[in-house]
Design an enzyme around this catalytic site. Structure first.
Site, PDB file in Angstrom:
ATOM      1  N   TYR A  95       3.423   6.760   9.949  1.00  0.00           N
ATOM      2  CA  TYR A  95       2.612   5.594   9.567  1.00  0.00           C
ATOM      3  C   TYR A  95       3.494   4.485   8.985  1.00  0.00           C
ATOM      4  O   TYR A  95       3.338   3.313   9.324  1.00  0.00           O
ATOM      5  CB  TYR A  95       1.513   6.003   8.574  1.00  0.00           C
ATOM      6  CG  TYR A  95       0.421   4.960   8.460  1.00  0.00           C
ATOM      7  CD1 TYR A  95      -0.716   5.033   9.248  1.00  0.00           C
ATOM      8  CD2 TYR A  95       0.537   3.880   7.577  1.00  0.00           C
ATOM      9  CE1 TYR A  95      -1.722   4.072   9.170  1.00  0.00           C
ATOM     10  CE2 TYR A  95      -0.459   2.917   7.487  1.00  0.00           C
ATOM     11  CZ  TYR A  95      -1.586   3.017   8.289  1.00  0.00           C
ATOM     12  OH  TYR A  95      -2.567   2.060   8.211  1.00  0.00           O
ATOM     13  N   TYR A 138      -9.642   5.303   7.118  1.00  0.00           N
ATOM     14  CA  TYR A 138      -9.861   5.704   8.503  1.00  0.00           C
ATOM     15  C   TYR A 138     -10.919   6.797   8.473  1.00  0.00           C
ATOM     16  O   TYR A 138     -10.687   7.862   7.890  1.00  0.00           O
ATOM     17  CB  TYR A 138      -8.572   6.262   9.110  1.00  0.00           C
ATOM     18  CG  TYR A 138      -7.501   5.217   9.358  1.00  0.00           C
ATOM     19  CD1 TYR A 138      -7.386   4.586  10.598  1.00  0.00           C
ATOM     20  CD2 TYR A 138      -6.575   4.866   8.367  1.00  0.00           C
ATOM     21  CE1 TYR A 138      -6.397   3.644  10.840  1.00  0.00           C
ATOM     22  CE2 TYR A 138      -5.583   3.910   8.593  1.00  0.00           C
ATOM     23  CZ  TYR A 138      -5.500   3.305   9.840  1.00  0.00           C
ATOM     24  OH  TYR A 138      -4.526   2.370  10.071  1.00  0.00           O
ATOM     25  N   HIS A 173       0.842  -1.195   0.000  1.00  0.00           N
ATOM     26  CA  HIS A 173       0.000   0.000   0.000  1.00  0.00           C
ATOM     27  C   HIS A 173       0.880   1.249   0.000  1.00  0.00           C
ATOM     28  O   HIS A 173       1.655   1.459   0.921  1.00  0.00           O
ATOM     29  CB  HIS A 173      -0.928   0.016   1.215  1.00  0.00           C
ATOM     30  CG  HIS A 173      -2.157  -0.822   1.022  1.00  0.00           C
ATOM     31  ND1 HIS A 173      -3.308  -0.668   1.742  1.00  0.00           N
ATOM     32  CD2 HIS A 173      -2.411  -1.817   0.133  1.00  0.00           C
ATOM     33  CE1 HIS A 173      -4.221  -1.533   1.324  1.00  0.00           C
ATOM     34  NE2 HIS A 173      -3.687  -2.254   0.359  1.00  0.00           N
ATOM     35  N   LYS A 207       0.247   0.348  15.252  1.00  0.00           N
ATOM     36  CA  LYS A 207       1.637   0.383  15.718  1.00  0.00           C
ATOM     37  C   LYS A 207       2.000  -0.749  16.683  1.00  0.00           C
ATOM     38  O   LYS A 207       3.165  -0.898  17.047  1.00  0.00           O
ATOM     39  CB  LYS A 207       1.921   1.729  16.404  1.00  0.00           C
ATOM     40  CG  LYS A 207       1.982   2.899  15.442  1.00  0.00           C
ATOM     41  CD  LYS A 207       3.255   2.872  14.615  1.00  0.00           C
ATOM     42  CE  LYS A 207       3.142   3.655  13.350  1.00  0.00           C
ATOM     43  NZ  LYS A 207       3.330   2.906  12.122  1.00  0.00           N
ATOM     44  N   PRO A 256      -5.179   0.804  18.718  1.00  0.00           N
ATOM     45  CA  PRO A 256      -4.873   0.252  17.394  1.00  0.00           C
ATOM     46  C   PRO A 256      -4.883   1.253  16.232  1.00  0.00           C
ATOM     47  O   PRO A 256      -4.472   0.905  15.130  1.00  0.00           O
ATOM     48  CB  PRO A 256      -5.961  -0.803  17.184  1.00  0.00           C
ATOM     49  CG  PRO A 256      -7.066  -0.408  18.093  1.00  0.00           C
ATOM     50  CD  PRO A 256      -6.446   0.290  19.262  1.00  0.00           C
TER      51      PRO A 256
HETATM   52  C1  PHB Z   1      -6.425  -4.282  10.774  1.00  0.00           C
HETATM   53  O1  PHB Z   1      -6.344  -4.592   9.588  1.00  0.00           O
HETATM   54  O2  PHB Z   1      -6.864  -5.064  11.610  1.00  0.00           O
HETATM   55  C2  PHB Z   1      -5.990  -2.914  11.187  1.00  0.00           C
HETATM   56  C3  PHB Z   1      -5.439  -2.073  10.251  1.00  0.00           C
HETATM   57  C4  PHB Z   1      -5.046  -0.809  10.621  1.00  0.00           C
HETATM   58  C5  PHB Z   1      -5.205  -0.379  11.915  1.00  0.00           C
HETATM   59  C6  PHB Z   1      -5.734  -1.221  12.876  1.00  0.00           C
HETATM   60  C7  PHB Z   1      -6.131  -2.510  12.515  1.00  0.00           C
HETATM   61  O3  PHB Z   1      -4.845   0.880  12.252  1.00  0.00           O
END
Ligand code: PHB
Ligand code: APR
Length: 389
Positions: free
Chosen positions: A384, A200, A72, A296, A292
């Site tokens: 990130y 997000y 990505h 990280k 989450p």
């Molecule tokens: C996930 O794919 O479970 C996931 C991805 C990004 C995040 C948190 C969880 O920030």
């Protein structure tokens, strides 16, 4: 029994450390409280920073990851009906990969089997002794018999609920914690991802996240109350709520289906200092937890593993103990930066119970700065994809 390093905990931190040490000829035994199947049934985040990807390659466990992962080059953020992308590749020339933590753990167990390294499952009552001396040892119960392993070092990779951190006396240990007033309700479904990047979403109804595992496996989350129970959320109720939190054109494209997993996770920031006590070294969730948002957790565990791996190879191969002496300081410096990023993105994207209209305006101004300001985007992108080790 005697070994060089006892690794308490067979999660990703302990397994990665074990594999890296093995390749340098340093012997380690992993003690895991649960069964392998139990460990492999846990579903966790799925974004890997380049640093972790490089470590997986160095550990010789990247073959399936390299074949099956998605690369990505950016991530998307939405607020109300606006969707924008932060393109890491363009901003800083780097990317992340999408590959589930469960798969990372599975690959590490397979690699451990292939080299015949020793893992003791269902090791009960693990106890670390004399870590503040030059002759530490670890005891545990297996099949109702007590066993003892003498060693040079103990790596405490046993997660937040493990024994390693508790072994450090209260007079030495200081813990820092922030508990967020909401959780994430997550589902896994055998449906194609709704978008080619993660989304997000900050919405008036609360946060949502669209993530993925592969072409036909998606992971979605919505912010929920801490008092909610996963079983009280029907799949239909989840999908309806998720759609309400996404821009309309994304919601229209969303393919829904039965959930194959549904659970609620609380959000917490936590750091325990120091990360070393004598010959005991903490790694990963044993020493710190992040919410989450930003994925990280595993990546920060990987940076600890990298520092400890170099410290131990320095000690055994170069007779140089400087890496061990500076481990806690170095690991914590990076941990706090990851804590800050996870805390900042959590604050940016969620709705808080006591948020005032002023707070909401500030949140919006901050999201708009990420949308339109390249300096703000670069800061986000650097964090990130992962700060340097
Ligand atoms: C996930 O794919 O479970 C996931 C991805 C990004 C995040 C948190 C969880 O920030
Ligand atoms: N004795 C032996 N093993 C233990 C003990 C104990 N007393 N307590 C816990 N364990 C084991 C757990 O069963 C688990 O398998 O230690 C392991 C710790 O693994 P994780 O909790 O996954 O922690 P870690 O390996 O540091 O992984 C980093 O990143 O994304 C985050 O939380 C996520 O698991 C992830 C973490």
């Amino acid at each position: 029994m005697r070994t060089q390093v006892v690794i308490v905990g067979g999660g990703p931190s302990g397994l990665l450390l074990g594999q890296l040490l093995h390749l340098k000829g340093i012997e380690a035994i992993v003690l895991e409280r649960k069964t392998r199947d139990y460990v492999l049934a846990r579903i966790r985040a799925g974004i890997l920073e380049t640093g972790l990807v490089d470590l997986m390659r160095e550990a010789g466990v990247s073959e399936r990851m390299d074949k099956e992962c998605f690369v990505h080059s950016g991530t998307s953020i939405s607020y109300e009906n606006e969707l924008f992308s932060i393109n890491f590749e363009k901003l800083i020339g780097r990317n992340v990969i999408v590959y589930g933590q469960t798969e990372v753990t599975r690959d590490l167990y397979d690699a451990r089997d292939a080299v015949g390294a020793q893992t003791i499952f269902e090791a009960d009552g693990v106890s670390i002794h004399d870590a503040d001396t030059d002759a530490p040892y670890v005891t545990y119960l297996k099949d109702s018999k007590e066993h003892r392993i003498d060693c040079d070092f103990v790596a405490g990779c046993d997660g937040f609920h493990g024994v390693s951190r508790q072994t450090i006396p209260d007079t030495v240990r200081k813990e820092y914690e922030k508990v967020f007033p909401f959780g994430w309700l997550g589902i896994l479904s055998e449906t194609p991802p709704v978008h080619d990047e993660l989304i997000y979403a900050n919405s008036t109804r609360g946060f949502a996240l669209c993530s993925m595992r592969n072409e036909n496996l998606s992971r979605y989350y919505i912010q929920c109350d801490l008092s909610d129970k996963a079983e009280d959320w029907s799949d239909d109720a989840f999908w309806d709520e998720l759609k309400r939190r996404l821009p309309e054109d994304i919601a229209e494209k969303l393919v829904t289906g039965p959930s194959i997993e549904k659970s609620i996770a609380p959000l917490r920031s936590f750091v325990s200092e120091p990360m070393r006590w004598g010959r005991l070294f903490l790694c990963g969730d044993a020493a710190h937890i992040v919410p989450p948002t930003g994925a990280k957790g595993l990546n920060t565990a990987a940076s600890d593993v990298q520092y400890l791996y170099h410290a131990l190879t320095g000690f055994y191969l170069d007779k140089d103990s400087r890496g061990l002496d500076t481990y806690s300081e170095k690991a914590l410096a990076r941990v706090w930066k990851a804590e800050r990023f996870s805390w900042a993105t959590t604050n940016l994207l969620h709705r808080f119970p006591d948020q005032s209209e002023f707070d909401l305006k500030m949140q919006r101004a901050e999201i708009e700065s990420l949308h339109f300001n390249e300096t703000a985007q670069k800061w986000f992108a650097e964090n990130y994809v992962g700060l340097p080790y």
